[in-house]
Write an enzyme that holds these catalytic residues in place. Sequence first.
Site, PDB file in Angstrom:
ATOM      1  N   GLU A  70      33.663  42.364  41.357  1.00 59.82           N
ATOM      2  CA  GLU A  70      33.040  42.639  42.653  1.00 59.82           C
ATOM      3  C   GLU A  70      31.563  42.981  42.472  1.00 59.82           C
ATOM      4  OE1 GLU A  70      34.329  45.962  45.405  1.00 59.82           O
ATOM      5  OE2 GLU A  70      35.134  44.256  46.502  1.00 59.82           O
ATOM      6  N   HIS A 118      52.189  38.034  23.143  1.00 59.44           N
ATOM      7  CA  HIS A 118      53.400  37.238  23.309  1.00 59.44           C
ATOM      8  C   HIS A 118      53.369  36.412  24.583  1.00 59.44           C
ATOM      9  CE1 HIS A 118      55.769  39.035  19.980  1.00 59.44           C
ATOM     10  NE2 HIS A 118      54.809  39.933  20.091  1.00 59.44           N
ATOM     11  N   LYS A 173      37.675  39.170  56.039  1.00 61.77           N
ATOM     12  CA  LYS A 173      38.126  40.132  57.043  1.00 61.77           C
ATOM     13  C   LYS A 173      37.871  39.602  58.450  1.00 61.77           C
ATOM     14  CE  LYS A 173      37.132  44.163  54.156  1.00 61.77           C
ATOM     15  NZ  LYS A 173      36.323  45.394  54.054  1.00 61.77           N
TER      16      LYS A 173
END
Lengths: 531, 531
Positions: free
Chosen positions: B322, B351, B455
């Site tokens: 950000e 793994h 938004k």
Amino acid sequence: MSDERVTDGFWLVEDESLGLAVDLTAMALDPDAMEVMAPRLARALTAMAALENGAIANPDEKRMVGHYWLRAPGLAPVQAFTEAIEAALDRVKDFAAKVHSGAVLTPSGKRFEQVLVIGIGGSTLGPQYVSHALGGPGDKLRAAFIDNTDPDGIDRVVARLRAGVGLDATLTVVISKSGGTKETRNGMLEVARAYAADGLAFAGHAVAVTGDGSELDRVARGDGWLEVFPMWDWVGGRTSELSAVGLLPAALQGLDVDAMLAGARDTDVATRREGWRQNPAAALAAAWFLTGDGHGDRAMVVLPYKDRLELFSRYLQQLVMESLGKDKDLDGATVHQGIAVFGNKGSTDQHAYVQQLRDGRDDFFVTFIEVLRSRVGERFDVDPGVTSADYLFGFMEGTRRALAERGRPSLTVTIAEADARGVGMLIALYERAVGFYATLVNINAYHQPGVEAGKRAATELLALQARVEAALPADESAALDAAGVAAKLGEPEVLTVARVLRHLAHGGEHAVARVTGTGLLASRYCSRRAS
Amino acid sequence: MSDERVTDGFWLVEDESLGLAVDLTAMALDPDAMEVMAPRLARALTAMAALENGAIANPDEKRMVGHYWLRAPGLAPVQAFTEAIEAALDRVKDFAAKVHSGAVLTPSGKRFEQVLVIGIGGSTLGPQYVSHALGGPGDKLRAAFIDNTDPDGIDRVVARLRAGVGLDATLTVVISKSGGTKETRNGMLEVARAYAADGLAFAGHAVAVTGDGSELDRVARGDGWLEVFPMWDWVGGRTSELSAVGLLPAALQGLDVDAMLAGARDTDVATRREGWRQNPAAALAAAWFLTGDGHGDRAMVVLPYKDRLELFSRYLQQLVMESLGKDKDLDGATVHQGIAVFGNKGSTDQHAYVQQLRDGRDDFFVTFIEVLRSRVGERFDVDPGVTSADYLFGFMEGTRRALAERGRPSLTVTIAEADARGVGMLIALYERAVGFYATLVNINAYHQPGVEAGKRAATELLALQARVEAALPADESAALDAAGVAAKLGEPEVLTVARVLRHLAHGGEHAVARVTGTGLLASRYCSRRAS
């Protein structure tokens, strides 16, 4: 997102009876390029059919690749495999039922109330994903996991188990296909010690899932553990969730393993169809190929908009990256393939890094995972006529659009519900998409030659550690620095010796002390062991 | 890893009094290029000094950037800030002490035993990292988090709280700087409803952390919540962990907030030094710059070899992505900067994807985070003379080497202990490294203009949803498909309308039904609401 091919549904791959849709409308793919994929996808389907029929699809390791048989045992090319799969499933369900009913009890005659799973990689990523997705306060056994060789981390898990109903009521499942994975073996030894410290016999609380004849198999049988469940060399670790590896922990937790298997089996049927328009896994593989230029040039950012699917992206990290991250193709050419995978969940991750996704580097595509069913409980409006789930949907759609505005591609996988069936569907969808993609880029998706080097180097390091420890003088005035120890040992890598010395002196577990000096290379160490 | 500059310590940045080292020996950097960084780093230090002295370091938003003052309040350029920080810290510690002592009780006169934190992004990533790193069965209050607007996810957390000591004994902390974050507001409303359903007054269990005069501030004061703690516009969300945002949950959990602050403060001192050889944050920033060609061309794979630091990489995703994922530089040029961050922990992640890291795409660098102190409890040997911690160290070193063999760069950050002090050190180290890097690439690290678009689009989507719902006929025979609804509404995006219709019909919360048709575009819907 408003051209004709979008609104005529060209980019939508839907299977309503399955409850699965893949939406490629926001991938900004070229329709002609997608048509060109057709013959390559046809070859991928042919290769997959051969694999499902028992071809040696893992040529390096000369193995069959049989994870699709786990949910349709009748498809296995060898009758003995069919029987082994069916028998293992029966035993898993039977054992879980006995634990739940009290027919299997702890050595002191109590009910088991917790299950601890010890494993790593393919032996825990699937079980953790499923446990987190489907578990809750109503679980028949509460699940915990040890997935590392960090003693501090192990202590924390054991402390939580003790703070719960105690180790006395805890069943431990040790999962290791080869039986030789050191992290898992260490976890087992540490946990066995904890049981012993509590005056409990570990064997009476322990179950193994492992290959026949493995080191773990011998220990479990030799010590009289409660049960041993099988793993087979024709099921790879990262595709083993629907074998006893995943089904046993899920069944013990009280989850619906039959629904998981059915979801995967039905998805397998849908993803065997010819043509990407009818085949959601083929559609995914083709989209990955085109968006990453056949070379994974875009990272796969996976955002399930559903808290319970939060660990799916982590499960996918292994499935995708270990399968596709390969040095050589099947013709031996050096290709350095792979697709990086990351993500947690939406809309949470929007608040972490949508800033970069929209404005920053253009080197990824997002996979939105949408779950249609909102909640089981009663509706609650947070604004008039609007629920929390509407906001969740709105943030997903809003992000899709905000990314598309900037030309950042995304695709959306939609499932009806994040229940046991949906969880199994996602596993099967991605297993097959990865397999198809591997054929598209001509690599072996079923081996992992690159993981051995690190293990080998770790073994060498531990041997070096022992030599370093032994080389240290007990006499403080003769303390050695890293260069001195390296010279004494004839070891060329002074820096590695220095790092080993620091670990020994500051870890708090070895009788090694730093006596003078500052910093990695100038510090001098001696032994504190009784001489 | 054996050239002269390595063994003479050129690439080692160590601060022993701090207990912090940055090892760049495996980054394969060019020593001359590193020298060339010197003047650029000097400018970054100058810019940082100005920021710490109260310059408007966030020019777009005309804000000071004050997170470094949180752990050294005397450095704040305005006396009122110093006093506000000190007063807030005193209030946090005082309130936590009262909750622990029973001076603050539930409305029914019980002790609080659980704390639920509701927030998202910068309001939870730090608290979750710290809670996971430092918490355990001995916590004074057990911590839980709601960090999304997924009603199903909220139900799960509430069910766990009820299955524990119940909401009656649960303190809820709602954190939102602006007070307008919808996910957090929805979480608050949902949880308030759950308290009410249990016959409990939410206000008597609730605490807010928010900006003065925010919507949340008004609600909390209006409804008589237990306390309101401050947030300030000169502390950004992603750097707010050491304000009340992070300190209040930590203090309530019983963690050592003073040690966290001291770790950060001491790291700040070390990272103000001139020259990268003396400054671990400058060394990191320079290494990031060189390895990614000043453009983030390599992703940052973060692997703490310590279970309790598992959420640090997730915290870093926000802090790094950000801050650095920016469209424009400070001169207005389009740059599309950023560094992708992912990872969980070692050796577990080995793994999952070391296969790709070693053999696959060469597009990342690994950050190993090493913790010297192994475990608090007594030593236990899993092989003669070898502990689980030695294996953990061995796997880390082995992976370092296996990657280096293939020319894949890595760096190692070493801290003495993963305690409260170490947790604070890591926060401060990376806050400053990110700030330095932003200057190196000439961007504003302290705004996030790209998050608004999603938004806004979400708000539009919810408005569209209401119109779509209202446009549906109650008469089944007049049911409409997406194109029909879109035409009726004059809405050009048929596909979006179709997705809204599917959400409404299949989410289970709206009075919308699909009556005929198959698939996204062909399905026809009607309303089921009472007309």
